[in-house]
Write an enzyme that holds these catalytic residues in place. Structure first.
Site, mmCIF file in Angstrom:
data_model
loop_
_atom_site.group_PDB
_atom_site.id
_atom_site.type_symbol
_atom_site.label_atom_id
_atom_site.label_comp_id
_atom_site.label_asym_id
_atom_site.label_seq_id
_atom_site.Cartn_x
_atom_site.Cartn_y
_atom_site.Cartn_z
ATOM 1 N N HIS A 161 -69.644 35.212 25.847
ATOM 2 C CA HIS A 161 -68.234 35.613 26.026
ATOM 3 C C HIS A 161 -67.280 34.424 25.864
ATOM 4 O O HIS A 161 -66.171 34.443 26.395
ATOM 5 C CB HIS A 161 -67.984 36.263 27.399
ATOM 6 C CG HIS A 161 -69.018 37.262 27.796
ATOM 7 N ND1 HIS A 161 -68.896 38.613 27.570
ATOM 8 C CD2 HIS A 161 -70.229 37.090 28.388
ATOM 9 C CE1 HIS A 161 -69.974 39.248 28.010
ATOM 10 N NE2 HIS A 161 -70.802 38.340 28.508
ATOM 11 N N SER A 282 -50.756 17.529 8.339
ATOM 12 C CA SER A 282 -49.560 18.365 8.402
ATOM 13 C C SER A 282 -48.393 17.569 7.844
ATOM 14 O O SER A 282 -48.309 16.355 8.044
ATOM 15 C CB SER A 282 -49.283 18.745 9.859
ATOM 16 O OG SER A 282 -47.904 19.056 10.015
ATOM 17 N N LYS A 288 -51.768 15.568 13.182
ATOM 18 C CA LYS A 288 -52.667 16.704 12.937
ATOM 19 C C LYS A 288 -53.782 16.417 11.940
ATOM 20 O O LYS A 288 -53.624 15.692 10.983
ATOM 21 C CB LYS A 288 -51.850 17.902 12.410
ATOM 22 C CG LYS A 288 -50.896 18.503 13.411
ATOM 23 C CD LYS A 288 -51.547 19.454 14.399
ATOM 24 C CE LYS A 288 -52.142 20.662 13.765
ATOM 25 N NZ LYS A 288 -51.275 21.829 13.794
ATOM 26 N N GLU A 295 -61.117 27.365 7.926
ATOM 27 C CA GLU A 295 -60.279 28.567 8.010
ATOM 28 C C GLU A 295 -60.391 29.414 6.748
ATOM 29 O O GLU A 295 -60.433 30.646 6.801
ATOM 30 C CB GLU A 295 -58.820 28.175 8.246
ATOM 31 C CG GLU A 295 -58.593 27.497 9.591
ATOM 32 C CD GLU A 295 -57.213 26.854 9.656
ATOM 33 O OE1 GLU A 295 -56.305 27.484 10.213
ATOM 34 O OE2 GLU A 295 -57.048 25.726 9.160
#
Ligand code: ARG
Length: 463
Positions: A161, A282, A288, A295
């Protein structure tokens, strides 16, 4: 608007040419040119067989085979002039053959049809991509094995979970993916075995009156045997669907690993650092490091699922045998193959290059009372308590630690005894995360000795 002359390949009974819109909806050359090499291989095998069976002369057959090779090099060097009016790769190649060798080219289409031709070309193409997928999966498994071996006894939290459950090892977690991708390999191999029958010679749908040798063409093209039913041979696209569904399951696995990369590489987790090669910065936030490759691997799964549904829907309810609907099979499969291969390559690179942060993983491994099960097991083993009762007692220990805002091993012995008087100092031994993982020695468990066993097994398989 209708062009003046009818189609040179099939226009005998037509007085006028196709409407421009008809040409646009009908032509597949913009995408089926990707089958060029397979189309030429199929035609060369067919031409050789036509001569071997005496259906055409050796001279004609030789001319065809040579001419087809010349076309292949034109295609490979980008010199081939594709024509939309000639619809598809099959007629483009045949028409060009006519230009190169003259009228012998007209004998190539004896005893075959574009229906068995396209079924053969496409099977050959899908079979090649199936082999590519297996190879790419094997390299991915090797990268995962490399990570597993390096961190065979590194401790990390194991989750259910996505809540801290029990400590596991990095090696064990990596090897879970090897099992998953290993099943993908066997799925692609199973699909390959089933698809490896040759449709060529089924002709339009009924077979042919010419004395062809289907075993010869099947052998020549590396198929196990000819398809046994000519109607099925031209109407079947199971091979494409099996490739796509194996790809869908594989993409689902890739997507789960990609998701873990995204989560693990976040500042909050910090379990892994992805390499410069597989991350981006970024344009506004200088700090970043974005896991874009992960992704995109995750996102491409959506396209792969979509293509599966698209082709299943195209095939649904089609009467036997060939229908032009089936021309819509190719773009879906091409897109799946491209997305899958890119995803596998990106994941292989990400896994190979990533740095697992041992200290951060180990630090977080004890969070969330992750060794509570170990205390419960200790109560069962040492005090002979029934597990249900041990579960309850441990729950009270957890509640006490939670109230005090400390870990289980920070509770003093008197505090432990206040919950259950028979607990001894010996119990602290099982509260360490390292002891916890080492104790899970059951077959397939997370103990480094067991993980090592699995690494050796897979190294042998992937040799
Ligand atoms: N371009 C066609 C396809 O991909 C080739 C087969 C055409 N056959 C026919 N009977 N029109 O399906």
């Amino acid at each position: 608007m209708t062009s003046k002359t009818s189609n040179p390949m099939w226009g005998g009974r037509f007085a006028a040419g196709s409407d421009a819109i008809m040409e646009a909806i009908n032509a597949s050359i913009d995408f089926d040119r990707r089958l060029a090499a397979q189309d030429i291989a199929g035609s060369r095998a067919h031409a050789a067989m036509l001569a071997a069976t005496g259906i055409v002369s050796n001279t004609d057959s030789e001319k065809m085979r040579e001419g087809l090779l010349a076309i292949l090099s034109e295609i490979e060097s980008g010199k081939f002039d594709y024509s939309t009016a000639l619809e598809d790769i099959h007629m483009n190649v045949e028409a060009r053959l006519g230009e190169i060798i003259g009228e012998s080219a007209g004998r190539l289409h004896t005893a075959r049809s574009r229906n068995d031709q396209v079924a053969t070309d496409f099977r050959l193409w899908v079979r090649d991509r199936t082999d590519d997928a297996v190879k790419a999966l094997e390299s991915l498994c090797r990268s995962l094995l490399g990570q597993a071996e390096a961190g065979i006894d590194w401790i990390m939290p194991g989750f259910t979970h996505l809540q801290a459950a029990q400590p596991v090892t990095w090696g064990h977690h990596m090897m879970a993916y090897v099992e998953m991708f290993g099943r993908d390999i066997s799925r692609f191999q199973d699909a390959r075995n089933r698809m490896n029958e040759c449709p060529l010679g089924a002709a339009a749908l009924a077979g042919t009156s010419f004395p062809i040798d289907r075993d010869m063409t099947a052998r020549e093209l590396g198929f196990e045997r000819p398809c046994a039913n000519s109607i099925d041979a031209v109407s079947d696209r199971d091979f494409a669907l099996e490739f796509m569904s194996s790809s869908a399951i594989c993409a689902m696995h890739l997507s789960r690993l990609a998701e873990e990369m995204v989560v693990w590489s976040s500042v909050q987790f910090g379990f892994v650092t992805l390499s410069d090669g597989f991350t981006t910065g970024s344009s506004i936030m200088p700090q970043k490091r974005n896991p874009d490759a992960a992704e995109l691997v995750r996102a491409k799964t959506g396209r792969i699922y979509g293509a599966n549904l698209a082709l299943l829907t195209v095939m649904k309810g089609l009467p036997l045998a060939y229908s032009k609907d089936m021309q819509e099979d190719k773009e879906q499969v091409f897109d799946v193959a491209d997305s899958l291969m890119l995803g596998l390559a990106a994941m292989e690179g990400m896994v190979r290059d990533l740095t697992a942060n041992r200290a951060a993983m180990e630090k977080s491994a004890g969070d969330g009372f992750s060794t509570a099960t170990d205390i419960a097991d200790w109560l069962v083993r040492v005090l002979d308590m029934p597990f249900r009762e041990a579960h309850h007692v441990t729950g009270e220990l957890v509640a006490l630690a939670e109230k005090k805002g400390c870990d289980l091993h920070d509770l003093s012995l008197p505090e432990m005894k206040s919950i259950y008087p028979d607990i001894t100092g010996d119990a602290y031994g099982v509260l360490g995360v390292y002891n916890s993982v080492c104790s899970r020695k059951s077959y397939g468990g997370t103990a480094p000795s067991r993980v090592k066993e699995q690494i050796s097994r897979w190294k042998e398989i992937l040799k």
